[in-house]
Design a protein around this motif. Structure first.
Motif, PDB file in Angstrom:
ATOM      1  N   ASP A  60      29.138 -10.290  -3.577  1.00 17.79           N
ATOM      2  CA  ASP A  60      28.608  -9.602  -3.880  1.00 17.79           C
ATOM      3  C   ASP A  60      30.529  -9.029  -3.573  1.00 17.79           C
ATOM      4  OD1 ASP A  60      29.584  -8.803  -1.166  1.00 17.79           O
ATOM      5  OD2 ASP A  60      27.316  -8.793  -0.841  1.00 17.79           O
ATOM      6  N   ALA A  61      31.271  -7.607  -3.147  1.00 14.66           N
ATOM      7  CA  ALA A  61      32.659  -7.546  -3.884  1.00 14.66           C
ATOM      8  C   ALA A  61      32.870  -8.504  -2.174  1.00 14.66           C
ATOM      9  CB  ALA A  61      32.794  -6.622  -3.286  1.00 14.66           C
ATOM     10  N   GLN A  62      32.416  -8.289  -1.411  1.00 12.57           N
ATOM     11  CA  GLN A  62      33.260  -8.707   0.018  1.00 12.57           C
ATOM     12  C   GLN A  62      32.924 -10.288   0.171  1.00 12.57           C
ATOM     13  OE1 GLN A  62      32.948  -6.334   3.313  1.00 12.57           O
ATOM     14  NE2 GLN A  62      34.026  -4.545   2.172  1.00 12.57           N
ATOM     15  N   THR A  63      31.928 -10.808  -0.883  1.00 12.56           N
ATOM     16  CA  THR A  63      30.495 -12.198  -0.067  1.00 12.56           C
ATOM     17  C   THR A  63      31.286 -12.829  -1.080  1.00 12.56           C
ATOM     18  OG1 THR A  63      29.458 -10.646   0.680  1.00 12.56           O
ATOM     19  CG2 THR A  63      29.042 -13.310   0.560  1.00 12.56           C
ATOM     20  N   LEU A  64      31.832 -14.367  -0.869  1.00 14.13           N
ATOM     21  CA  LEU A  64      32.311 -15.691  -1.780  1.00 14.13           C
ATOM     22  C   LEU A  64      31.293 -16.351  -0.906  1.00 14.13           C
ATOM     23  CD1 LEU A  64      35.951 -14.703  -2.774  1.00 14.13           C
ATOM     24  CD2 LEU A  64      34.023 -13.725  -4.345  1.00 14.13           C
ATOM     25  N   LEU A  65      30.626 -17.507  -1.810  1.00  9.15           N
ATOM     26  CA  LEU A  65      29.969 -18.405  -1.912  1.00  9.15           C
ATOM     27  C   LEU A  65      30.863 -19.433  -3.126  1.00  9.15           C
ATOM     28  CD1 LEU A  65      26.055 -17.567  -2.018  1.00  9.15           C
ATOM     29  CD2 LEU A  65      27.227 -17.406  -0.148  1.00  9.15           C
ATOM     30  N   LEU A  66      30.952 -21.181  -1.875  1.00  9.38           N
ATOM     31  CA  LEU A  66      31.524 -22.384  -2.481  1.00  9.38           C
ATOM     32  C   LEU A  66      30.218 -22.949  -2.466  1.00  9.38           C
ATOM     33  CD1 LEU A  66      34.056 -20.445  -1.506  1.00  9.38           C
ATOM     34  CD2 LEU A  66      35.393 -22.701  -1.155  1.00  9.38           C
ATOM     35  N   TRP A  67      30.208 -23.803  -3.884  1.00  9.59           N
ATOM     36  CA  TRP A  67      29.092 -24.365  -3.870  1.00  9.59           C
ATOM     37  C   TRP A  67      29.405 -25.488  -3.696  1.00  9.59           C
ATOM     38  CZ3 TRP A  67      27.755 -27.930  -8.086  1.00  9.59           C
ATOM     39  CH2 TRP A  67      26.914 -28.467  -7.863  1.00  9.59           C
ATOM     40  N   LEU A  68      29.825 -26.197  -3.111  1.00  9.64           N
ATOM     41  CA  LEU A  68      30.265 -28.111  -3.055  1.00  9.64           C
ATOM     42  C   LEU A  68      29.458 -29.132  -3.708  1.00  9.64           C
ATOM     43  CD1 LEU A  68      31.731 -26.495  -0.293  1.00  9.64           C
ATOM     44  CD2 LEU A  68      33.490 -28.245  -1.293  1.00  9.64           C
ATOM     45  N   PRO A  69      29.508 -29.089  -4.289  1.00  9.53           N
ATOM     46  CA  PRO A  69      28.163 -30.419  -5.032  1.00  9.53           C
ATOM     47  C   PRO A  69      28.456 -32.118  -4.077  1.00  9.53           C
ATOM     48  CG  PRO A  69      30.271 -30.153  -6.622  1.00  9.53           C
ATOM     49  CD  PRO A  69      30.459 -29.009  -5.899  1.00  9.53           C
ATOM     50  N   ALA A  70      29.661 -31.882  -3.532  1.00  5.31           N
ATOM     51  CA  ALA A  70      29.639 -33.818  -2.641  1.00  5.31           C
ATOM     52  C   ALA A  70      29.861 -32.855  -1.752  1.00  5.31           C
ATOM     53  CB  ALA A  70      30.986 -34.117  -3.481  1.00  5.31           C
ATOM     54  N   GLY A  71      29.721 -32.044  -0.536  1.00  4.51           N
ATOM     55  CA  GLY A  71      29.225 -31.352   0.118  1.00  4.51           C
ATOM     56  C   GLY A  71      30.565 -31.216   1.131  1.00  4.51           C
ATOM     57  N   GLY A  72      31.316 -31.193   2.036  1.00  2.00           N
ATOM     58  CA  GLY A  72      32.616 -30.699   3.185  1.00  2.00           C
ATOM     59  C   GLY A  72      32.624 -29.481   3.290  1.00  2.00           C
ATOM     60  N   ALA A  73      31.622 -28.294   3.695  1.00  2.00           N
ATOM     61  CA  ALA A  73      31.911 -27.191   3.891  1.00  2.00           C
ATOM     62  C   ALA A  73      32.987 -27.441   5.093  1.00  2.00           C
ATOM     63  CB  ALA A  73      30.400 -26.649   3.701  1.00  2.00           C
ATOM     64  N   ALA A  74      32.453 -27.805   5.855  1.00  2.00           N
ATOM     65  CA  ALA A  74      33.149 -27.270   7.129  1.00  2.00           C
ATOM     66  C   ALA A  74      34.493 -27.645   7.975  1.00  2.00           C
ATOM     67  CB  ALA A  74      31.917 -28.411   8.498  1.00  2.00           C
ATOM     68  N   ALA A  75      34.460 -29.579   6.959  1.00  2.00           N
ATOM     69  CA  ALA A  75      35.601 -29.713   6.434  1.00  2.00           C
ATOM     70  C   ALA A  75      37.029 -28.808   5.404  1.00  2.00           C
ATOM     71  CB  ALA A  75      35.748 -31.055   6.215  1.00  2.00           C
ATOM     72  N   LEU A  76      35.995 -27.997   5.311  1.00  8.46           N
ATOM     73  CA  LEU A  76      36.637 -26.975   3.984  1.00  8.46           C
ATOM     74  C   LEU A  76      37.186 -26.365   5.158  1.00  8.46           C
ATOM     75  CD1 LEU A  76      38.709 -26.477   1.498  1.00  8.46           C
ATOM     76  CD2 LEU A  76      36.026 -25.591   0.265  1.00  8.46           C
TER      77      LEU A  76
END
Length: 282
Positions: A60-76
């Motif tokens: 939505d206008a204030q929410t973006l989702l980054l799908w990381l196929p190899a993981g690493g969400a916390a590090a990013l």
């Protein structure tokens, strides 16, 4: 025909400045997305090398989702946090969103997001299903392997922060123009000058290819050599199957003819039997 994708993770950006923050940091045009829209995207370092690759989805206008196929969400999230300053954006690597891969249209519910992707063969489709935790399928290793192989065949680089392959390749070397994963006209972002210079001066002598070989999959950054042990390229990532392995590799365009070997001595070949690196909207 769905499976949870065990290697992938989702990073959520939320807040009034979520879109402007993504626009300033990432290499594709976040402001061009409508609600439920998506594109391939990535975060570069100052030298124009890819730190992480992901699908960017506007919930939505204030929410973006980054799908990381190899993981690493916390590090990013940790790396991006240094650039938040006073921006009204929250980075959440532990949100309730999960991802499933489907080879037929999924039973998506209200609020879910479904991304249509090229399938295993030319003309076929598959579906990335983003949903709230608890509402999706379990892990089916066979289907998950099929999903990863389909990603590899269209040229999706499994690159995440701190892992081998991160901060090694500029977008053109990975042929990310084929995935429409970067925008040359969106304005400034880290590494933008390097990407623009390489594009407008036509200086990229490397590109992405799919390789195959026998035995166990080689690790990322394994060297590929040509005649006389001359450097020909590097493995970005690889996956095994019943006949050996397939890999996405960055190769010198001048070194793709003649015999090729890994640094370990294993003979490899450029895989011409697959619809390699089809554009994501094919």
């Amino acid at each position: 025909m769905c499976t949870r994708l065990p290697d992938s993770e989702i990073l959520q950006l939320s807040g009034a400045d979520a879109v402007p923050f993504a626009q300033a940091q990432f290499m594709n045009n976040a402001t061009a997305l409508a609600d439920s829209g998506w594109h391939w995207n990535g975060w570069l370092n100052a030298k124009g090398r890819l730190v992480a690759f992901f699908a960017l989805v506007r919930a939505d206008a204030q929410t973006l989702l980054l799908w990381l196929p190899a993981g690493g969400a916390a590090a990013l999230a940790s790396s991006l946090q240094r650039f938040v300053f006073r921006a009204k954006v929250r980075l959440d690597a532990t949100s309730s969103w999960q991802a499933a891969g489907c080879f037929t249209p999924p039973p998506a519910g209200t609020g879910d997001i479904v991304i249509d992707l090229p399938g295993e063969d030319a003309g076929s489709r598959r579906y990335l299903w983003l949903h709230q935790s608890g509402s999706g399928p379990g892990i089916d290793e066979s289907k998950a392997s099929r999903w990863r192989l389909a990603d590899l065949r269209i040229g999706v680089p499994y690159i995440s922060p701190g892992q081998p392959g991160s901060e090694q390749f500029v977008p053109q070397w990975l042929s990310l123009d084929r995935l429409h994963a970067f925008d040359l006209k969106k304005g400034c972002y880290p590494g933008q000058e390097i990407v623009a210079r390489m594009h407008y001066l036509g200086q990229s002598k490397r590109a992405a290819f799919v390789l195959s070989g026998p035995g166990e999959p080689p690790p990322a950054m394994t060297r590929v050599t040509g005649d006389g042990d001359t450097a020909a390229g590097e493995i970005v990532w690889a996956i095994g199957d019943s006949e050996g392995w397939h890999a996405l590799a960055v190769m010198s365009k001048e070194r793709t003819e003649g015999p090729l070997r890994l640094a370990t001595g294993v003979a490899v070949q450029i895989d011409t039997s697959q619809p390699d690196l089809r554009p994501a909207d094919a």
